[in-house]
Motif scaffolding. Structure first.
Motif, PDB file in Angstrom:
ATOM      1  N   ARG A 151      92.733  26.112  90.930  1.00 21.67           N
ATOM      2  CA  ARG A 151      93.803  25.301  91.500  1.00 21.67           C
ATOM      3  C   ARG A 151      94.846  25.071  90.409  1.00 21.67           C
ATOM      4  N   ALA A 152      95.994  24.601  90.829  1.00 24.64           N
ATOM      5  CA  ALA A 152      97.100  24.409  89.885  1.00 24.64           C
ATOM      6  C   ALA A 152      96.743  23.439  88.761  1.00 24.64           C
ATOM      7  N   ASP A 153      95.976  22.396  89.076  1.00 25.62           N
ATOM      8  CA  ASP A 153      95.655  21.401  88.053  1.00 25.62           C
ATOM      9  C   ASP A 153      94.349  21.686  87.314  1.00 25.62           C
ATOM     10  N   ASP A 154      93.640  22.749  87.707  1.00 22.34           N
ATOM     11  CA  ASP A 154      92.431  23.136  86.980  1.00 22.34           C
ATOM     12  C   ASP A 154      92.823  23.733  85.630  1.00 22.34           C
ATOM     13  N   CYS A 155      92.040  23.484  84.646  1.00 25.60           N
ATOM     14  CA  CYS A 155      92.219  24.096  83.325  1.00 25.60           C
ATOM     15  C   CYS A 155      93.611  23.886  82.747  1.00 25.60           C
ATOM     16  N   GLU A 156      94.202  22.717  82.951  1.00 21.49           N
ATOM     17  CA  GLU A 156      95.581  22.535  82.508  1.00 21.49           C
ATOM     18  C   GLU A 156      95.737  22.667  80.990  1.00 21.49           C
ATOM     19  N   VAL A 157      94.755  22.207  80.228  1.00 24.41           N
ATOM     20  CA  VAL A 157      94.842  22.333  78.769  1.00 24.41           C
ATOM     21  C   VAL A 157      94.683  23.797  78.367  1.00 24.41           C
ATOM     22  N   CYS A 158      93.734  24.490  78.970  1.00 19.97           N
ATOM     23  CA  CYS A 158      93.509  25.905  78.668  1.00 19.97           C
ATOM     24  C   CYS A 158      94.764  26.721  78.966  1.00 19.97           C
ATOM     25  N   VAL A 159      95.290  26.577  80.182  1.00 16.52           N
ATOM     26  CA  VAL A 159      96.468  27.352  80.583  1.00 16.52           C
ATOM     27  C   VAL A 159      97.666  26.995  79.703  1.00 16.52           C
ATOM     28  N   ASN A 206      92.969  20.014  70.528  1.00 15.63           N
ATOM     29  CA  ASN A 206      92.006  20.140  69.440  1.00 15.63           C
ATOM     30  C   ASN A 206      90.595  20.297  69.996  1.00 15.63           C
ATOM     31  N   ARG A 207      90.275  19.553  71.042  1.00  7.28           N
ATOM     32  CA  ARG A 207      88.963  19.647  71.684  1.00  7.28           C
ATOM     33  C   ARG A 207      88.793  21.045  72.293  1.00  7.28           C
ATOM     34  N   PHE A 208      89.850  21.584  72.897  1.00 10.09           N
ATOM     35  CA  PHE A 208      89.822  22.937  73.463  1.00 10.09           C
ATOM     36  C   PHE A 208      89.538  23.963  72.359  1.00 10.09           C
ATOM     37  N   CYS A 209      90.201  23.802  71.224  1.00  8.52           N
ATOM     38  CA  CYS A 209      89.973  24.691  70.084  1.00  8.52           C
ATOM     39  C   CYS A 209      88.520  24.609  69.621  1.00  8.52           C
ATOM     40  N   TYR A 210      87.973  23.412  69.621  1.00  7.92           N
ATOM     41  CA  TYR A 210      86.577  23.220  69.227  1.00  7.92           C
ATOM     42  C   TYR A 210      85.642  23.983  70.163  1.00  7.92           C
ATOM     43  N   TYR A 211      85.884  23.886  71.459  1.00  5.18           N
ATOM     44  CA  TYR A 211      85.029  24.566  72.435  1.00  5.18           C
ATOM     45  C   TYR A 211      85.066  26.084  72.275  1.00  5.18           C
ATOM     46  N   LEU A 212      86.243  26.630  71.934  1.00  6.92           N
ATOM     47  CA  LEU A 212      86.370  28.086  71.824  1.00  6.92           C
ATOM     48  C   LEU A 212      85.926  28.613  70.465  1.00  6.92           C
ATOM     49  N   LYS A 224      82.056  30.818  81.240  1.00  8.38           N
ATOM     50  CA  LYS A 224      81.255  30.731  80.009  1.00  8.38           C
ATOM     51  C   LYS A 224      80.934  29.282  79.646  1.00  8.38           C
ATOM     52  N   ASP A 225      81.932  28.403  79.800  1.00 12.03           N
ATOM     53  CA  ASP A 225      81.766  26.996  79.424  1.00 12.03           C
ATOM     54  C   ASP A 225      82.632  26.131  80.336  1.00 12.03           C
ATOM     55  N   ALA A 226      82.018  25.441  81.263  1.00 12.83           N
ATOM     56  CA  ALA A 226      82.746  24.648  82.261  1.00 12.83           C
ATOM     57  C   ALA A 226      83.542  23.500  81.635  1.00 12.83           C
ATOM     58  N   GLN A 227      83.127  23.030  80.446  1.00 14.47           N
ATOM     59  CA  GLN A 227      83.836  21.924  79.783  1.00 14.47           C
ATOM     60  C   GLN A 227      85.292  22.262  79.510  1.00 14.47           C
ATOM     61  N   ILE A 228      85.563  23.549  79.316  1.00 22.55           N
ATOM     62  CA  ILE A 228      86.917  23.990  78.980  1.00 22.55           C
ATOM     63  C   ILE A 228      87.904  23.561  80.057  1.00 22.55           C
ATOM     64  N   CYS A 229      87.506  23.665  81.303  1.00 26.08           N
ATOM     65  CA  CYS A 229      88.410  23.319  82.399  1.00 26.08           C
ATOM     66  C   CYS A 229      88.352  21.850  82.793  1.00 26.08           C
ATOM     67  N   GLU A 230      87.496  21.088  82.169  1.00 31.43           N
ATOM     68  CA  GLU A 230      87.439  19.655  82.445  1.00 31.43           C
ATOM     69  C   GLU A 230      88.454  18.886  81.611  1.00 31.43           C
ATOM     70  N   LEU A 231      89.045  19.524  80.605  1.00 37.92           N
ATOM     71  CA  LEU A 231      90.018  18.864  79.743  1.00 37.92           C
ATOM     72  C   LEU A 231      91.328  18.650  80.505  1.00 37.92           C
ATOM     73  N   ARG A 232      91.889  17.473  80.385  1.00 36.34           N
ATOM     74  CA  ARG A 232      93.158  17.127  81.013  1.00 36.34           C
ATOM     75  C   ARG A 232      94.055  16.487  79.965  1.00 36.34           C
ATOM     76  N   TYR A 233      95.350  16.777  80.053  1.00 32.36           N
ATOM     77  CA  TYR A 233      96.294  16.107  79.166  1.00 32.36           C
ATOM     78  C   TYR A 233      96.399  14.642  79.569  1.00 32.36           C
ATOM     79  N   GLU A 234      96.556  13.786  78.581  1.00 27.89           N
ATOM     80  CA  GLU A 234      96.733  12.370  78.861  1.00 27.89           C
ATOM     81  C   GLU A 234      98.183  12.140  79.269  1.00 27.89           C
TER      82      GLU A 234
END
Length: 174
Positions: A25-33, A70-76, A110-120
């Motif tokens: 969806r459009a709002d899924d993985c917003e930090v990743c995208v 930074n959290r996204f970078c940590y996960y990858l 690979k890691d579902a946490q990646i798409c749980e990240l949202r910008y504040e």
């Protein structure tokens, strides 16, 4: 005739399930995208087809990242302190020219946490009443400015500190 109908119904159900699961969806993985888009825009044409160059640029940008990025970078695995690394899962598809959204879909598997990240959400200090904000939000404002308030015990103390620092950080916006 009954078998042919059952096959058609089964195929339709299968296609519906695949399309519902596979697309973001459009709002899924917003930090990743957002983060991968930012990185891919900074790559030179010669770097875009080389996975090692992409990984190097990723680590370089990660070294100065803050917050959710930074959290996204940590996960990858883009940070020194990262426990694991799946940079290849990101860099290879990008080097093939795969769209960022599809790369994030692969990373999500690979890691579902990646798409749980949202910008504040950002707080507009020109139009907000500081007294109506929570202490957590007031602390966030100070943290975004890289300031501390060691003497702050109550909400009013944080508001006074922000009001003191507003001219320094919002010079052009006031």
């Amino acid at each position: 005739m009954v078998i042919k109908m059952n096959v058609n119904i089964g195929a339709a159900i299968l296609l519906a399930c695949i399309s519902a699961v596979a697309s973001l969806r459009a709002d899924d993985c917003e930090v990743c995208v957002g983060f991968l888009t930012k990185i891919s825009q900074t790559l030179a044409d010669s770097e875009k087809s080389d996975p090692k160059s992409i990984e190097t640029k990723f680590k370089e940008v990660c070294s100065t990242s803050k917050g959710k990025e930074n959290r996204f970078c940590y996960y990858l695995g883009g940070l020194e302190e990262s426990a694991t690394g799946i940079l290849g899962e990101m860099s290879k598809p990008l080097s093939w020219g795969m769209p960022v959204e599809k790369v994030c879909e692969k990373l999500k598997k690979k890691d579902a946490q990646i798409c749980e990240l949202r910008y504040e959400k950002q707080i507009d200090l020109n139009n907000v009443d500081l007294k109506k904000l929570k202490v957590r939000d007031l602390k966030k404002i100070l943290n975004d400015w890289d300031e501390t308030c060691d003497d702050c015990l109550e909400k009013g103390d944080y508001i006074k500190r922000i009001e003191q620092l507003k001219p320094k950080y919002m010079r052009g916006e006031l």
